[in-house]
Design an enzyme around this catalytic site. Structure first.
Site, short mmCIF file in Angstrom:
data_model
loop_
_atom_site.label_atom_id
_atom_site.label_comp_id
_atom_site.label_asym_id
_atom_site.label_seq_id
_atom_site.Cartn_x
_atom_site.Cartn_y
_atom_site.Cartn_z
N ASP A 102 40.56 47.42 42.21
CA ASP A 102 41.39 46.37 42.78
C ASP A 102 41.23 46.27 44.29
OD1 ASP A 102 43.30 44.46 43.20
OD2 ASP A 102 44.99 45.65 42.53
N ASP A 296 40.24 37.80 46.59
CA ASP A 296 40.87 38.68 45.61
C ASP A 296 40.02 38.75 44.34
OD1 ASP A 296 42.67 40.29 44.29
OD2 ASP A 296 43.99 38.66 43.72
#
Length: 423
Positions: A102, A296
């Site tokens: 992540d 992201d």
């Protein structure tokens, strides 16, 4: 004190014990709904998978907004919302598990066997620190524990460093003891600092054994490896429908032509990677934006400020000679029936501070069986953070240089031999 400083020096010196060159090494980056993933459910239709991804994306965006607007030091994205996993092994002997990779988080943590409150795991092993010959607890007066506000000295032992992380609105927590151990990524071995989770409560994904943070903060895997990987990492994402696996490269990626190098925008929260988006154009028509957008890897959709989205939607409608459907699927704002007349023949030019990144239709349109939807949606409120989702990044080699404070986009066929440049 000298002993503690020496211990910290050794930790940093041997953070990387495998490939000691700056040349990168590449591992598989597994999409949660690919056949290679422990999340994979063969009974789900492609439409159901997309709907799940859109739901994850919306949930993740809501938490991104809270974190970026409020700038909470202890607020990160809930790991279960990430789209990609990597296979890791930790300890001696190694315990294998899948972990969420992540870019919206920093801390590396795994759920440990000795947990007091455990989140049930379907396919993930628990790590038992007592069974690992190389595990060491991190002293509570070490540099890391002294400077990180989410950590403190364990009141019971007086020697161990505790961590306490809250995710999203605070309804999900991971807490435990900080330690060091051997982390294996494919054939490369790294001694890393990580959290051994003993309290896990909330909305964690039960198929993953932990999280590997790829953000820009000091505890992320990228920051820990630091100079040993030239302070660089990159990923190359394949389409959701592809049978090929995406890749994550730690260190220098192979030289390619056609790269657009963009300066990163300095953020109050160092976790996030942001760039300045000056405008988006379709043909000769342009929407002026001049705002920061966060890159992201864990969000499927791209989010624009409400007013900017409204103007872009008008350009999309003008470029497609069909009326949009009345009731688009949940999570989307504009969709079209799939007919012979509906041809997405235009591209979007994302004009960034440093160069232009050209998106083809598969970077901004998502196909269903009967319709095709715009994979760009408006933010919840005017002025909310903007997010560049992973659909927009498919078939680009996206390389982050933490020392140079840049990110580069190289058009690439990511499914071919870990990426073949299109330039």
């Amino acid at each position: 004190m000298h002993t503690l400083l020496f211990y910290f020096f050794l930790t940093q010196l041997f953070l990387y014990q495998g490939n000691t060159q700056n040349d990168g090494y590449t591992i598989d980056l597994i999409h949660r709904y690919s056949p290679n993933s422990p999340f994979y459910n063969s009974s789900m239709t492609s439409e159901e998978r997309v709907q799940r991804l859109v739901h994850h994306s919306a949930s993740r965006y809501h938490r991104h907004t809270k974190s970026l607007v409020a700038n909470y030091l202890d607020t990160n994205i809930i790991p279960g919302d990430g789209d990609y996993l990597i296979k890791i092994a930790i300890g001696r002997p190694p315990v294998e598990m899948y972990a969420i990779a992540d870019t919206g988080s920093d801390l590396i943590w795994v759920q440990c066997e000795s947990c007091d409150i455990c989140d049930a795991q379907n396919n993930a092993a628990y790590f038992d620190p007592q069974s690992s010959s190389s595990y060491k607890t991190l002293p509570c007066n070490s540099t890391i524990c002294d400077t990180d506000p989410s950590m403190q000295c364990d009141d019971d032992t007086g020697t161990e460093c505790e961590y306490f992380y809250t995710y999203g609105s605070g309804s999900t927590i991971s807490a435990g003891i900080m330690g060091t151990d051997l982390l294996t990524l494919d054939t490369s071995k790294t001694n890393c600092v990580f959290g051994c989770g003993i309290v896990q409560d909330g909305s964690f994904d039960r198929n993953a054994g932990g999280l590997v943070g790829l953000g820009g903060g000091p505890l992320s895997l990228i920051s820990q490896l630091g100079p040993t990987i030239a302070n660089k990492f990159s990923y190359c994402l394949t389409p959701i429908t592809s049978n090929s696996t995406s890749t994550l490269t730690l260190g220098n990626s192979p030289a390619k032509t056609g790269s657009v190098v963009i300066p990163l925008v300095t953020q109050d929260n160092p976790t996030y990677y942001a760039i300045n988006l000056k405008a988006i154009s379709i043909g000769q028509d342009e929407v002026d934006i001049n705002k920061d957008i966060v890159i992201d890897s864990g969000s499927t959709l791209t989010y624009l400020d409400k007013s900017d989205y409204t103007r872009l939607e008008a350009l999309v409608k003008a470029s497609i000679p069909e009326e949009p459907i009345d009731n688009p699927p949940q999570g989307f704002k504009i969709c079209f029936e799939k007919k012979k007349e509906v041809k997405i023949s235009f591209k979007m030019d994302f004009k960034l501070n440093g160069g232009d990144v050209i998106l083809v239709d598969s970077n901004f349109m998502i196909e269903f069986d009967k319709y095709v939807c715009l994979g760009i949606v408006p933010s919840e409120e005017e002025g909310d953070p903007m997010i560049l989702g992973n659909i927009a990044q498919v078939n680009f080699e996206v390389e982050f240089d933490l020392k140079g404070k840049t990110v580069s986009f190289t058009p690439t066929i990511c499914s071919q031999n870990h990426g073949a440049s299109l330039a």
